[in-house]
Design a protein around this motif. Sequence first.
Motif, mmCIF file in Angstrom:
data_model
loop_
_atom_site.group_PDB
_atom_site.id
_atom_site.type_symbol
_atom_site.label_atom_id
_atom_site.label_comp_id
_atom_site.label_asym_id
_atom_site.label_seq_id
_atom_site.Cartn_x
_atom_site.Cartn_y
_atom_site.Cartn_z
ATOM 1 N N LEU A 1 0.833 -1.215 0.000
ATOM 2 C CA LEU A 1 0.000 0.000 0.000
ATOM 3 C C LEU A 1 0.863 1.259 0.000
ATOM 4 N N ILE A 2 1.944 1.224 0.800
ATOM 5 C CA ILE A 2 2.814 2.405 0.849
ATOM 6 C C ILE A 2 3.472 2.620 -0.520
ATOM 7 N N ILE A 3 3.884 1.520 -1.167
ATOM 8 C CA ILE A 3 4.481 1.653 -2.509
ATOM 9 C C ILE A 3 3.446 2.214 -3.484
ATOM 10 N N MET A 4 2.215 1.700 -3.402
ATOM 11 C CA MET A 4 1.157 2.238 -4.280
ATOM 12 C C MET A 4 0.928 3.711 -3.995
ATOM 13 N N GLY A 5 1.004 4.062 -2.702
ATOM 14 C CA GLY A 5 0.809 5.455 -2.282
ATOM 15 C C GLY A 5 1.877 6.389 -2.830
ATOM 16 N N CYS A 6 3.028 5.812 -3.253
ATOM 17 C CA CYS A 6 4.079 6.643 -3.856
ATOM 18 C C CYS A 6 3.661 7.123 -5.244
ATOM 19 N N PHE A 7 2.759 6.373 -5.875
ATOM 20 C CA PHE A 7 2.412 6.683 -7.263
ATOM 21 C C PHE A 7 1.001 7.231 -7.435
ATOM 22 N N LEU A 8 0.125 6.852 -6.525
ATOM 23 C CA LEU A 8 -1.284 7.256 -6.666
ATOM 24 C C LEU A 8 -1.723 7.998 -5.414
ATOM 25 N N ASP A 9 -2.789 8.780 -5.565
ATOM 26 C CA ASP A 9 -3.272 9.470 -4.373
ATOM 27 C C ASP A 9 -3.989 8.479 -3.472
ATOM 28 N N VAL A 10 -4.118 8.863 -2.197
ATOM 29 C CA VAL A 10 -4.569 7.899 -1.185
ATOM 30 C C VAL A 10 -5.988 7.394 -1.409
ATOM 31 N N VAL A 11 -6.879 8.279 -1.808
ATOM 32 C CA VAL A 11 -8.270 7.863 -1.996
ATOM 33 C C VAL A 11 -8.338 6.779 -3.070
ATOM 34 N N SER A 12 -7.610 6.982 -4.170
ATOM 35 C CA SER A 12 -7.632 5.994 -5.250
ATOM 36 C C SER A 12 -7.066 4.668 -4.767
ATOM 37 N N VAL A 13 -5.957 4.723 -4.033
ATOM 38 C CA VAL A 13 -5.347 3.479 -3.548
ATOM 39 C C VAL A 13 -6.362 2.718 -2.705
ATOM 40 N N MET A 14 -7.024 3.453 -1.821
ATOM 41 C CA MET A 14 -7.984 2.805 -0.942
ATOM 42 C C MET A 14 -9.149 2.217 -1.736
ATOM 43 N N LEU A 15 -9.677 3.015 -2.651
ATOM 44 C CA LEU A 15 -10.846 2.559 -3.399
ATOM 45 C C LEU A 15 -10.524 1.372 -4.304
ATOM 46 N N ILE A 16 -9.300 1.342 -4.829
ATOM 47 C CA ILE A 16 -8.935 0.231 -5.720
ATOM 48 C C ILE A 16 -8.684 -1.048 -4.920
ATOM 49 N N THR A 17 -8.010 -0.905 -3.765
ATOM 50 C CA THR A 17 -7.571 -2.118 -3.065
ATOM 51 C C THR A 17 -8.602 -2.710 -2.099
ATOM 52 N N ILE A 18 -9.459 -1.851 -1.531
ATOM 53 C CA ILE A 18 -10.417 -2.370 -0.538
ATOM 54 C C ILE A 18 -11.303 -3.495 -1.102
ATOM 55 N N PRO A 19 -11.878 -3.334 -2.310
ATOM 56 C CA PRO A 19 -12.737 -4.421 -2.787
ATOM 57 C C PRO A 19 -11.992 -5.749 -2.933
#
Lengths: 166, 432
Positions: free
Chosen positions: B328-346
């Motif tokens: 998640l932290i690596i994803m957070g380096c490239f994408l904004d937090v809301v998108s990371v959360m919305l993509i990964t939670i499901p």
Amino acid sequence: MKNVKMIWNKIESNLAGVCIFLALAISFTEVITRYFFGHSSFWAHEYILYFVVWSVFLGASQVLSNDKHVKLEIFVGLLPQKGQKIVGIFTAVLVVIFGILFLVSGLQLVMDSFTHNYVSTSLAKTPIWIPQLICPLAGILFTFRGLENVGKKIKELKELGEVTQS
Amino acid sequence: MSLSAVMILMFLGLLITGLPIVFCAAGTAMFCFLYFDISTLTTVTFRMYGALSNYTLVALPLFIVLGVVMSKGNLVKYIFSFANSILRNTLGGIGVAAILTSAIFAAISGSSLANAAALGMILLPFMVKYGYKEDFAAGILATGGTLGILIPPSVTMILYGALTEQSVGQLFMAGMLPGFLAIMVLVITVIILAYVKRDRSIVIEKEPVRISEIWTEFKMAFPILLAPIIIIGGIYGGFFTPDESAAVASVYCLVIALVLYKSIKPKEIFSVFREAAQSSAMIMIIYGGVTVLGFVITMSRLSNNILERVVGMGLNQWQFVIITMIFLIIMGCFLDVVSVMLITIPILYPIFMTFGFNPLHLAVIYTINMEIGTITPPVGMNLYALSGSTGVPIQSVVRGVLPFMVSMVIILIIVTIWPELSTWLPSKMYGN
């Protein structure tokens, strides 16, 4: 054409703002009437939702026009200027295609609700196709914003070519 | 190729072209529906419209209105002046006052970005005037801004609640104690950095703190300090729902900004709503798009496949948590937090639930992860928000933020190891 675009931009952003304002105003009024007059409206929650959904789609079109939607820019940023512009045109075309398909999908949704006479489950019994009209409208808006961006990116690409030549 | 493979490849392929995330998600879903004949085109708008018609989400744009009122009305400076009147003659006092101001702002506004931008604009020049180096001040403010999504009300928690069908009231409560812990750790970090660096340039006022001065500043800040009480007290006193509390607090703050502080002019009122409409649309439209993709994720059994692999590899829940957090932290380096959360939670939520995680605990872990994401270069949004609003070069902001990232990781570890920090308060207030 420029004037039409300017007027539409104004209408769109104001309409999105009005929707948020109405959602807030209804929610606030609900609290006041509940505590001071012991009265709650049966339609309030439903209409707040409609206003929020409309504001989201109208706002999204505005954000698309301002090119502020959240996206991954880091990889495109590695390309040379010309490459960036070409990829920009490609993504803008994808938005146009998406907009058209969204319009078709939205029209099918509205027609379905209309022909089956679907109404909301609340006491308001609102015909659902009315608030759902935002879906085909959003399709139209996305398509036009996409076309607008295609035009912008082509112009930028041409300007870049002229600068390189001179 | 399987549905999962096509979905992942197409989504990532579109993502790297710089296509807005909402179109990547909804476009991928659209393609999968038609190519694999798993649904009709109507499902796209049906699902998107349905997802956005979730009443849990109504609180989100209303809290964003509140954030815009706070920023436009410059209300932060009164809170800061009050905090600073108490702490001004201690080393690092202004920095601590800035963290406390962030925390109070966070208890009113639900967004981390609005928090960092508004604080930066107002507080950074003040801190620099008192000898704080730009990078240190920017580090404090960018990290302080992240408190916005942990301390209730929180936009991230609202989205998590809508995605996982959890009560927003309980989620807000879950963030309360970790929020206090985060304030404490950040305050200690500021003090330690101020002492360790022995930054001689920091000016410490020699003049003793006067009660009369604190009282004057308190009187000025008091109307704003009532806003968090309206929100939290209103929700947990059973007076309002979260969206109503946002509406009442927005009207209240708008009135005090107009009448009392005169920091918003009547003709500017409508621009507050226009700005809020755009900011909330940016977040909510992604939610809509990702929900459509979520339908394909469910059909593809992606979560089950990942879970089977995880179990097959013999990983236990903690190993899975650590791998997920790093991911998640690596994803957070490239994408904004809301998108990371919305993509990964499901995808990840069902796996976490299978491992027996408490949904409230998971929400807090996710939120702190997202907080770290907002200050992680190269994409961390708070870094850019702060740099944009203050003019401090991004490299200086990054340099300033690095020591605070260590503190944030410590907070993440503590909160992950002790689930009670997140679950105790909601269980006391709502029962098990």
